[in-house]
Design a protein around this motif. Structure first.
Motif, mmCIF file in Angstrom:
data_model
loop_
_atom_site.group_PDB
_atom_site.id
_atom_site.type_symbol
_atom_site.label_atom_id
_atom_site.label_comp_id
_atom_site.label_asym_id
_atom_site.label_seq_id
_atom_site.Cartn_x
_atom_site.Cartn_y
_atom_site.Cartn_z
ATOM 1 N N GLU A 129 37.021 48.344 39.784
ATOM 2 C CA GLU A 129 37.268 47.059 40.769
ATOM 3 C C GLU A 129 36.645 45.851 39.911
ATOM 4 O O GLU A 129 37.403 45.055 39.637
ATOM 5 N N GLN A 130 35.526 46.087 39.501
ATOM 6 C CA GLN A 130 34.815 45.053 38.830
ATOM 7 C C GLN A 130 35.655 44.479 37.185
ATOM 8 O O GLN A 130 35.823 43.183 37.031
ATOM 9 N N SER A 133 39.533 42.860 38.919
ATOM 10 C CA SER A 133 39.441 41.917 39.998
ATOM 11 C C SER A 133 39.332 40.450 39.237
ATOM 12 O O SER A 133 40.272 39.549 39.515
ATOM 13 N N LEU A 169 41.506 47.863 43.335
ATOM 14 C CA LEU A 169 40.763 46.592 43.839
ATOM 15 C C LEU A 169 39.928 46.708 45.102
ATOM 16 O O LEU A 169 39.073 45.922 45.164
ATOM 17 N N GLU A 171 38.227 46.122 48.087
ATOM 18 C CA GLU A 171 38.116 45.022 48.860
ATOM 19 C C GLU A 171 38.555 43.510 48.289
ATOM 20 O O GLU A 171 38.735 42.475 48.855
ATOM 21 N N SER A 172 38.707 43.476 46.775
ATOM 22 C CA SER A 172 39.015 42.493 45.941
ATOM 23 C C SER A 172 40.577 42.064 46.278
ATOM 24 O O SER A 172 40.907 41.002 45.810
#
Length: 475
Positions: A129-130, A133, A169, A171-172
């Motif tokens: 995710e990091q 995003s 992703l 919550e992103s």
């Protein structure tokens, strides 16, 4: 051939051939899930990618589509063995190609995104995710725009990439959903009129489900917004009996229902339709319907069990499911959920089981067990003494007294009725006939009840002869 192409781009066929030869020579083993997993040590895949693959992806996305497709395919094929930095460095350029004019190029680009998002190195996801995003805006904009291009309106590679992007992703993706969800619901409404691409449809429903799960994880109340958008489409699907989509709709409904504290009016109105025998006749519906019913059972409060989720209807479904070998496990899943979640309806048990049938219990030990159970209820249950079911204390006491006053006649000797008219049998059959002398020794599970605690209130309700009789039974 590569040198000729580097001098003159019009000789793109030479590079196409060169890429094909290198790919064939390098591959020594592969799987559908991971791509190439074993390679020839004589082929420097990472250096080749830096020199001949990544530079192609930096050019105009609509120039030399065959070479673009070859370059993207190279990354797809060797994704599990290429260094992570090469794959991550190519992400931005792959995203650019999702909206290429050529449908093959944009399909390959979408496929590459989806494949790269599940690549693991040393059991750890390469792209997290990091990592993704910062690129989320461009990625999602390109993927959703691709669905508007001619020929890609129902591109399964694009939709699968959207699904995988949402999954990575998490919550992103939430800041983008307000704009993206209307597009998803419009697409669902469109394809439900004439479902032709099963893979696309599956990934579309998966994406919608992911959206609900991600948003409602922290804000369960947001499920109402999804319901407002999806219910009209779902209603049309169910009314028109779009067979391909009904199981999907049931599964999404069960997910949304689980985010409610109880059963809302919309689900109450739907419930009677779910018990219609016609729905259960279609094998593809069974698992989804059973899942949805379990969601009703888990969410219903005590009042709704009386008015909406009626136990008798659920038991009818259970009986239907266990009647066939292919669905019996769904029946047991349903009954297990009912045993866990249904409120104890003790009054129904007293009215329909204890009162009419207690006196029918035969056998010395069986009656002893029943009497011991009644005593335990009457002596220890707070609900019977002064709680919810206090009105049934006298009823159960009367049942106990009747069992004490009217014992079963045990004087008949079963050996006296040991006559089987074998001669009149038309032929021997291996049916079961009880052997009196083969009876096992009866087990008495309540034989150690000489110190059984009986409440003073219960003793005061019995006459002295009844108390004596009771103590003799328990001993």
């Amino acid at each position: 051939m590569l040198n000729e192409y580097s001098v003159d781009n019009n000789k793109w066929r030479q590079k196409d051939t060169a890429l094909y030869i290198v790919t064939c020579l390098a591959e020594r083993g592969s799987t559908t899930k991971h791509g190439v997993t074993k390679t020839c040590a004589m082929v420097p895949l990472d250096d080749f990618a830096k020199s001949h693959i990544l530079p192609e992806l930096e050019k105009d996305v609509n120039v030399l589509p065959v070479i673009k497709a070859d370059a993207i395919k190279y990354l797809i094929k060797f994704r599990s063995v290429l260094p992570p930095q090469i794959l991550i460095a190519s992400l931005q350029n792959i995203i650019r190609h999702i909206v290429a004019d050529n449908i093959v190029v944009r399909s390959y680009a979408a496929c590459t995104i989806e494949k790269m998002l599940v690549v693991r190195h040393d059991a750890v996801l390469l792209i997290t995710e990091q990592t993704l995003s910062p690129l989320a805006g461009d990625l999602l904009k390109s993927l959703f725009h691709s669905l508007t291009l001619t020929g890609s309106e129902e591109n399964e590679y694009t939709m699968k990439a959207i699904m995988r992007s949402f999954s990575t992703l998490q919550e992103s993706v939430v800041p983008y959903l307000a704009e993206l969800l209307p597009t998803l619901t419009q697409k669902l409404a469109a394809v439900s009129k004439n479902p032709t691409k099963p893979h696309f449809n599956h990934y579309l429903f998966e994406t919608i489900t992911l959206s609900i799960r991600i948003v409602c994880k922290k804000n369960p109340g947001a499920v109402v917004n999804f319901e407002e958008a999806l219910f009209p489409i779902f209603q049309t699907i169910l009314q028109q009996d779009v067979q391909e989509f009904v199981p999907y709709v049931m599964q999404v409904l069960s997910l949304m229902l689980e985010h409610h504290p109880d059963i809302s009016p919309a689900y109450i109105a739907l419930y009677p339709c779910l018990l219609a025998p016609g729905l259960w006749e279609r094998h593809s519906n069974v698992r989804a319907l059973a899942q949805l019913l379990r969601a009703y059972v888990r969410n219903a409060d005590a009042t709704q069990f009386q008015t909406t989720v009626k136990v008798n209807g659920l038991l009818g479904v259970f009986q239907k499911l266990i009647a066939t070998r292919s669905n019996d496990h769904e029946g047991f899943n349903l009954i297990q959920c009912m045993m866990e979640c249904c409120p104890r309806m003790f009054s129904m048990i007293v009215d329909r089981l204890f009162e009419p049938d207690a006196q029918k219990i035969s056998g010395k030990i069986e009656r002893k067990i029943a009497i011991a159970g009644l005593i335990k209820l009457l002596s220890e249950s707070k609900h019977l003494k002064e709680g919810t079911y206090s009105q049934y204390w006298n009823v159960l006491t009367r049942i106990l007294i009747n069992m004490l006053e009217s014992p079963v006649d045990e004087t008949i000797n079963p050996e006296e009725d040991l006559i089987i008219d074998v001669e009149n049998m038309p032929g021997y059959e291996g049916t079961f006939n009880k052997l009196i002398y083969a009876n096992k020794i009866e087990h008495d599970p309540v034989k150690a009840l000489s110190n059984f605690e009986v409440s003073d209130k219960l003793f005061s309700s019995l006459t002295p002869p009844q108390v004596v009789h009771l103590k003799s039974i328990l001993q």
